[in-house]
Write a protein that holds these residues in place. Sequence first.
Motif, PDB file in Angstrom:
ATOM      1  N   SER A  27     -29.737  29.099 -32.819  1.00  0.00           N
ATOM      2  CA  SER A  27     -31.097  28.735 -33.164  1.00  0.00           C
ATOM      3  C   SER A  27     -31.851  28.618 -31.842  1.00  0.00           C
ATOM      4  N   ILE A  28     -33.040  29.223 -31.779  1.00  0.00           N
ATOM      5  CA  ILE A  28     -33.803  29.170 -30.530  1.00  0.00           C
ATOM      6  C   ILE A  28     -35.190  28.600 -30.781  1.00  0.00           C
ATOM      7  N   ASN A  29     -35.713  27.897 -29.799  1.00  0.00           N
ATOM      8  CA  ASN A  29     -37.109  27.465 -29.855  1.00  0.00           C
ATOM      9  C   ASN A  29     -37.613  27.121 -28.468  1.00  0.00           C
ATOM     10  N   GLY A  30     -38.921  27.203 -28.321  1.00  0.00           N
ATOM     11  CA  GLY A  30     -39.510  26.923 -27.018  1.00  0.00           C
ATOM     12  C   GLY A  30     -40.888  27.517 -26.905  1.00  0.00           C
ATOM     13  N   PHE A  31     -41.239  27.961 -25.704  1.00  0.00           N
ATOM     14  CA  PHE A  31     -42.571  28.518 -25.460  1.00  0.00           C
ATOM     15  C   PHE A  31     -42.475  29.758 -24.586  1.00  0.00           C
ATOM     16  N   ILE A  32     -43.322  30.741 -24.879  1.00  0.00           N
ATOM     17  CA  ILE A  32     -43.392  31.926 -24.019  1.00  0.00           C
ATOM     18  C   ILE A  32     -44.857  32.249 -23.723  1.00  0.00           C
ATOM     19  N   SER A  33     -45.076  33.060 -22.691  1.00  0.00           N
ATOM     20  CA  SER A  33     -46.456  33.396 -22.327  1.00  0.00           C
ATOM     21  C   SER A  33     -46.901  34.689 -22.987  1.00  0.00           C
ATOM     22  N   LYS A  34     -48.213  34.801 -23.138  1.00  0.00           N
ATOM     23  CA  LYS A  34     -48.793  36.062 -23.578  1.00  0.00           C
ATOM     24  C   LYS A  34     -48.501  37.099 -22.498  1.00  0.00           C
ATOM     25  N   PRO A  35     -48.488  38.383 -22.872  1.00  0.00           N
ATOM     26  CA  PRO A  35     -48.188  39.418 -21.871  1.00  0.00           C
ATOM     27  C   PRO A  35     -49.206  39.453 -20.732  1.00  0.00           C
ATOM     28  N   THR A  36     -50.361  38.809 -20.952  1.00  0.00           N
ATOM     29  CA  THR A  36     -51.390  38.807 -19.905  1.00  0.00           C
ATOM     30  C   THR A  36     -51.188  37.652 -18.926  1.00  0.00           C
ATOM     31  N   THR A  62     -45.151  36.753 -10.611  1.00  0.00           N
ATOM     32  CA  THR A  62     -44.492  37.798  -9.819  1.00  0.00           C
ATOM     33  C   THR A  62     -43.001  37.509  -9.608  1.00  0.00           C
ATOM     34  N   SER A  63     -42.527  36.398 -10.153  1.00  0.00           N
ATOM     35  CA  SER A  63     -41.092  36.144 -10.024  1.00  0.00           C
ATOM     36  C   SER A  63     -40.509  35.639 -11.336  1.00  0.00           C
ATOM     37  N   LYS A  64     -39.189  35.749 -11.429  1.00  0.00           N
ATOM     38  CA  LYS A  64     -38.490  35.319 -12.639  1.00  0.00           C
ATOM     39  C   LYS A  64     -38.282  33.806 -12.684  1.00  0.00           C
ATOM     40  N   GLN A  65     -38.757  33.118 -11.641  1.00  0.00           N
ATOM     41  CA  GLN A  65     -38.573  31.666 -11.539  1.00  0.00           C
ATOM     42  C   GLN A  65     -39.102  30.879 -12.724  1.00  0.00           C
ATOM     43  N   TYR A  66     -40.054  31.468 -13.430  1.00  0.00           N
ATOM     44  CA  TYR A  66     -40.684  30.754 -14.541  1.00  0.00           C
ATOM     45  C   TYR A  66     -39.969  30.987 -15.875  1.00  0.00           C
ATOM     46  N   ILE A  67     -38.807  31.619 -15.790  1.00  0.00           N
ATOM     47  CA  ILE A  67     -38.013  31.816 -17.007  1.00  0.00           C
ATOM     48  C   ILE A  67     -36.885  30.785 -17.024  1.00  0.00           C
ATOM     49  N   HIS A  68     -36.897  29.936 -18.063  1.00  0.00           N
ATOM     50  CA  HIS A  68     -35.889  28.878 -18.175  1.00  0.00           C
ATOM     51  C   HIS A  68     -35.071  29.062 -19.439  1.00  0.00           C
ATOM     52  N   TRP A  69     -33.754  28.990 -19.300  1.00  0.00           N
ATOM     53  CA  TRP A  69     -32.856  29.012 -20.460  1.00  0.00           C
ATOM     54  C   TRP A  69     -32.152  27.682 -20.545  1.00  0.00           C
ATOM     55  N   ILE A  70     -32.150  27.102 -21.721  1.00  0.00           N
ATOM     56  CA  ILE A  70     -31.477  25.817 -21.915  1.00  0.00           C
ATOM     57  C   ILE A  70     -30.486  25.989 -23.059  1.00  0.00           C
ATOM     58  N   ILE A  71     -29.216  26.034 -22.712  1.00  0.00           N
ATOM     59  CA  ILE A  71     -28.196  26.261 -23.732  1.00  0.00           C
ATOM     60  C   ILE A  71     -27.483  24.947 -24.034  1.00  0.00           C
ATOM     61  N   ASN A  72     -27.614  24.489 -25.266  1.00  0.00           N
ATOM     62  CA  ASN A  72     -27.044  23.198 -25.667  1.00  0.00           C
ATOM     63  C   ASN A  72     -27.344  22.097 -24.644  1.00  0.00           C
ATOM     64  N   PRO A 132     -42.678  37.344 -17.492  1.00  0.00           N
ATOM     65  CA  PRO A 132     -43.272  36.331 -18.373  1.00  0.00           C
ATOM     66  C   PRO A 132     -42.879  34.921 -17.931  1.00  0.00           C
ATOM     67  N   ILE A 133     -43.555  33.947 -18.516  1.00  0.00           N
ATOM     68  CA  ILE A 133     -43.146  32.551 -18.390  1.00  0.00           C
ATOM     69  C   ILE A 133     -42.437  32.228 -19.692  1.00  0.00           C
ATOM     70  N   ALA A 134     -41.307  31.590 -19.627  1.00  0.00           N
ATOM     71  CA  ALA A 134     -40.591  31.274 -20.862  1.00  0.00           C
ATOM     72  C   ALA A 134     -39.721  30.047 -20.667  1.00  0.00           C
ATOM     73  N   ILE A 135     -39.778  29.167 -21.638  1.00  0.00           N
ATOM     74  CA  ILE A 135     -38.886  28.011 -21.663  1.00  0.00           C
ATOM     75  C   ILE A 135     -38.239  28.067 -23.039  1.00  0.00           C
ATOM     76  N   ILE A 136     -36.997  28.528 -23.079  1.00  0.00           N
ATOM     77  CA  ILE A 136     -36.355  28.760 -24.373  1.00  0.00           C
ATOM     78  C   ILE A 136     -35.060  27.966 -24.483  1.00  0.00           C
ATOM     79  N   ARG A 137     -35.004  27.168 -25.542  1.00  0.00           N
ATOM     80  CA  ARG A 137     -33.793  26.369 -25.816  1.00  0.00           C
ATOM     81  C   ARG A 137     -32.948  27.102 -26.840  1.00  0.00           C
ATOM     82  N   ILE A 138     -31.663  27.195 -26.561  1.00  0.00           N
ATOM     83  CA  ILE A 138     -30.736  27.872 -27.457  1.00  0.00           C
ATOM     84  C   ILE A 138     -29.688  26.856 -27.906  1.00  0.00           C
ATOM     85  N   GLN A 139     -29.551  26.722 -29.213  1.00  0.00           N
ATOM     86  CA  GLN A 139     -28.519  25.833 -29.752  1.00  0.00           C
ATOM     87  C   GLN A 139     -27.443  26.688 -30.394  1.00  0.00           C
TER      88      GLN A 139
END
Length: 323
Positions: free
Chosen positions: A224-233, A237-247, A274-281
């Motif tokens: 199950s996943i939930n969180g926030f992502i950015s619009k393509p606009t 310039t870096s992947k630093q804003y992509i966060h994965w949170i697994i359990n 993109p910017i993404a903060i996604i939690r994965i359970q």
Amino acid sequence: DFLANQIAAGEVVERPASVVKELVENAIDAESTQIIVELIEAGIQQIKVTDNGKGIIAEDLPMAFMAHATSKIYESTDLFNINSLGFRGEALASIGSVSKVRVESMTEDDDSRHFIEIEGSKIIEEGLTQAKIGTTVEVNSLFYNTPARLKHLKTIKTELSHSLKFIQNIALAYPDIRFKLTHNGQEIFASHGNGNLQQVIASVYQPALARDLIPIQSESDDFSINGFISKPTLTRTSKQYIHWIINGRSVKSYMLDEVLIKAYGRQLMIGRYPIAIIRIQLDPRLVDVNVHPTKQTVRLSKEDELSELITQAVHQTLDVVNP
Ligand code: ADP
Ligand code: MG
């Protein structure tokens, strides 16, 4: 023993941020709702972590510093069913072998707060102090007895940025916990602890950025996943804003980054992310966190199912914004 602890310290304790990580994870495992991290000179001089968790009973206090003293795994099968962040029982022992540590703690059932002081794995003082439920661990003069490691530390600014990054990541993983980080007495990060992920994102980045993100949510048989992502606009310039949170564990995953980026497809300009903060359970048995002692890398079963789920969810979410 001391030598074994120092060897283990080589794997677990690389820099002040590694100590911060171990102490904060212990505070979370103790069900704290408020965790305060205070650093002096980026933690090289002092790291102090204060929590309001369930505490350590007096007779266990010296035990906590023994290698493989863990209260978190009861049977060998538990190794494959890990819900707590710590489970190796070597963090405090390792830290205690390369610094001067003071721990204070009190549980609900105690009527006083005990403290213990350790220097190079040896107890040098024990006693009582002012009552307050929870635990405070103070780590002084990190690497005072391992000059080679001390020499390898980077500048105050760099060491501090590692701890800040860790606290921000863990705050994103635990929106219900109130975190505060100070450096030389000044607050440099705080989260509300009111359970609102978007508010944590606002504390980590800017409120305006947090407001522009779009919620994402989906589930499959195993994930199950939930969180926030950015619009393509709204890209970086870096992947630093992509966060994965697994359990509840903030992890890096090149594989998941690629899945996410590919899901945006041609909507993303070259060199933008993109910017993404996604939690994965998922069922803890489907993830192997035992790959490295610091547990930052994970191995997943059913990667294809997860990739598919993320791809579909990103497409759906972006379609809503940009049909
Ligand atoms: P692990 O977290 O792998 O069990 P540690 O060396 O980090 O091992 O900690 C040893 C033990 O000390 C823990 O299992 C726990 O019982 C206790 N402990 C450490 N820190 C705290 C804390 N902040 N609150 C309550 N108990 C703690
Ligand atoms: Mg631990």
